[in-house]
Write a protein that holds these residues in place. Structure first.
Motif, mmCIF file in Angstrom:
data_model
loop_
_atom_site.group_PDB
_atom_site.id
_atom_site.type_symbol
_atom_site.label_atom_id
_atom_site.label_comp_id
_atom_site.label_asym_id
_atom_site.label_seq_id
_atom_site.Cartn_x
_atom_site.Cartn_y
_atom_site.Cartn_z
ATOM 1 N N ALA A 87 0.821 -1.213 0.000
ATOM 2 C CA ALA A 87 0.000 0.000 0.000
ATOM 3 C C ALA A 87 0.854 1.260 0.000
ATOM 4 C CB ALA A 87 -0.935 0.000 1.211
ATOM 5 N N ALA A 124 -4.236 -4.850 -5.360
ATOM 6 C CA ALA A 124 -5.334 -3.886 -5.472
ATOM 7 C C ALA A 124 -6.679 -4.607 -5.528
ATOM 8 C CB ALA A 124 -5.130 -3.015 -6.712
ATOM 9 N N ARG A 125 -6.718 -5.714 -6.242
ATOM 10 C CA ARG A 125 -7.970 -6.477 -6.380
ATOM 11 C C ARG A 125 -8.393 -7.113 -5.065
ATOM 12 N NH1 ARG A 125 -6.376 -9.384 -10.342
ATOM 13 N NH2 ARG A 125 -5.951 -11.312 -9.203
ATOM 14 N N ALA A 136 -3.982 -3.169 -1.144
ATOM 15 C CA ALA A 136 -3.488 -1.830 -1.469
ATOM 16 C C ALA A 136 -4.629 -1.054 -2.112
ATOM 17 C CB ALA A 136 -2.289 -1.912 -2.416
ATOM 18 N N PRO A 137 -4.662 0.269 -1.907
ATOM 19 C CA PRO A 137 -5.783 1.047 -2.451
ATOM 20 C C PRO A 137 -5.730 1.225 -3.961
ATOM 21 C CG PRO A 137 -4.187 2.490 -1.373
ATOM 22 C CD PRO A 137 -3.763 1.081 -1.074
ATOM 23 N N THR A 138 -4.519 1.254 -4.532
ATOM 24 C CA THR A 138 -4.368 1.461 -5.977
ATOM 25 C C THR A 138 -3.250 0.572 -6.510
ATOM 26 O OG1 THR A 138 -2.799 3.265 -5.622
ATOM 27 C CG2 THR A 138 -5.144 3.871 -5.858
ATOM 28 N N ASP A 139 -3.151 0.545 -7.832
ATOM 29 C CA ASP A 139 -2.082 -0.197 -8.502
ATOM 30 C C ASP A 139 -1.068 0.807 -9.050
ATOM 31 O OD1 ASP A 139 -0.416 -1.692 -10.091
ATOM 32 O OD2 ASP A 139 -1.964 -2.313 -11.524
ATOM 33 N N HIS A 152 1.055 -6.271 -7.965
ATOM 34 C CA HIS A 152 0.319 -5.065 -7.572
ATOM 35 C C HIS A 152 -1.137 -5.111 -8.042
ATOM 36 C CE1 HIS A 152 3.324 -2.614 -5.549
ATOM 37 N NE2 HIS A 152 4.216 -3.017 -6.438
ATOM 38 N N ARG A 153 -1.396 -5.683 -9.198
ATOM 39 C CA ARG A 153 -2.795 -5.835 -9.640
ATOM 40 C C ARG A 153 -3.552 -6.721 -8.663
ATOM 41 N NH1 ARG A 153 -0.742 -6.244 -15.052
ATOM 42 N NH2 ARG A 153 -0.827 -8.508 -14.872
ATOM 43 N N ARG A 196 0.119 0.714 -12.908
ATOM 44 C CA ARG A 196 -0.904 0.760 -13.954
ATOM 45 C C ARG A 196 -0.346 1.288 -15.275
ATOM 46 N NH1 ARG A 196 -4.406 3.140 -11.074
ATOM 47 N NH2 ARG A 196 -3.747 5.255 -11.662
#
Length: 336
Positions: A75, A119-120, A124-127, A115-116, A130
């Motif tokens: 995160a 996030a899924r 973590a709040p975001t990737d 990281h994907r 990306r």
């Protein structure tokens, strides 16, 4: 030294004198996230064991690098952190030499996938990866033997159907590899029950647990039939622990990939081909010769078990080069 803004965690205290983050022991949270992701790849995606092992090594390096940068959770990773790690892959650092384009691309793929997944799964709040794209490896043309060279190689493996058990097996193995386009791992993983000599087909067990039915050429059928009739029974009685494996070793156990590679290398040496032959050479030659003969690239894709036709299309570059060579040497006005 990299400055980190936009969510990055790198600062001067966490970088080495060369400007790269020094590696450290990853936190339990980072290790747990990687473990969960690899379990996902194993169970849900059925990734091949060798691919999983490569991803495990890549992610161990990544998380150790993050730990050295003071990052303890996914995160906390920002785009700048990922970009800095990519620079290490390209330029070297933290005690590692630069990676090749292919190895760096695989590492980036592993990091993006982690990281994907995070996030899924709400880790973590975001990737932050990306917008990250892996480096594009240079397209290397596969090494393919000419048809006469393949014939020399096969003849060097065994003198014929009346050869001794090991020579008969070696000839059958190499005829099988060239006649089906199988990977060495698929050939040594084949069982007698996978083979249908009457129908001239075999079921191959490929990467990720995928299977495919492929034809077996006439020469390969005859060589394998001679091996099954005369040689395999003689080998199987030595210990009997080969069970249903198609190709057996000298003790009666299932032939290993390493032994299959040794058989290929010895035959190549006897044929005078030396170091130009690798474990994938017969597979490359199988594909190239099919395309040279006019086979559709999508048919070759199915025969090779490629998930994407893009992988198969690299073989078309070989045939185009061959066409140019023939044209240049035979057309009366090719050279001006």
């Amino acid at each position: 030294m990299w400055a980190a803004d936009g969510g990055g965690a790198i600062d001067a205290a966490s970088t080495s004198p060369t400007g790269t983050a020094a590696e450290a022991e990853p936190s339990a949270e980072l290790r747990g996230a990687v473990r969960a992701y690899l379990d996902h790849l194993l169970v849900e995606r059925a990734l091949a064991r060798n691919t999983l092992a490569s991803y495990r090594r890549d992610l161990a390096r990544y998380t150790a690098w993050l730990a050295g940068a003071g990052v303890g959770t996914l995160a906390a990773v920002g785009p700048t952190d990922v970009s800095a790690f990519l620079a290490v892959l390209r330029e070297g650092g933290a005690g590692h030499p630069p990676l090749s384009a292919a190895s760096a691309a695989r590492t980036v793929s592993a990091v993006r996938g982690l990281h994907r997944f995070a996030a899924r799964e709400g880790l973590a709040p975001t990737d932050p990866t990306r917008d990250v794209r892996p480096p594009v490896p240079a397209r290397r043309l596969p090494k393919a033997l000419s048809v006469p060279e393949v014939e020399r190689l096969l003849d060097a493996a065994g003198p014929g159907p009346d050869a001794g058990p090991l020579a008969s097996r070696d000839r059958a193995l190499l005829e099988f590899l060239y006649g089906t386009g199988a990977r060495i791992s698929e050939a040594v993983g084949a069982a007698v029950d996978d083979l249908d000599l009457a129908g001239s087909t075999v079921v191959l067990h490929g990467k990720g647990g995928k299977t495919r039915l492929v034809p077996v050429g006439g020469y390969a059928c005859r060589a394998v039939a001679a091996y099954l009739t005369r040689a395999r029974p003689a080998l199987s009685v030595r210990t009997g622990d080969g069970h249903g494996a198609l190709f057996l070793n000298a003790r009666g156990g299932a032939l290993s990939r390493q032994s299959a590679w040794t058989i290929l290398r010895r035959a190549a040496d006897r044929a005078g081909l030396g170091g130009s032959v690798s474990p994938h050479t017969l597979r490359h030659s199988f594909a190239t010769h099919l395309l040279d003969g006019g086979a559709d690239v999508r048919v070759v894709q199915e025969l090779l078990g490629h998930a994407s036709v893009t992988t198969t299309q690299v073989y078309t570059l070989v045939t185009v080069d061959r066409l140019r060579e023939v044209y240049a040497t035979t057309h009366p006005r090719a050279r001006g």
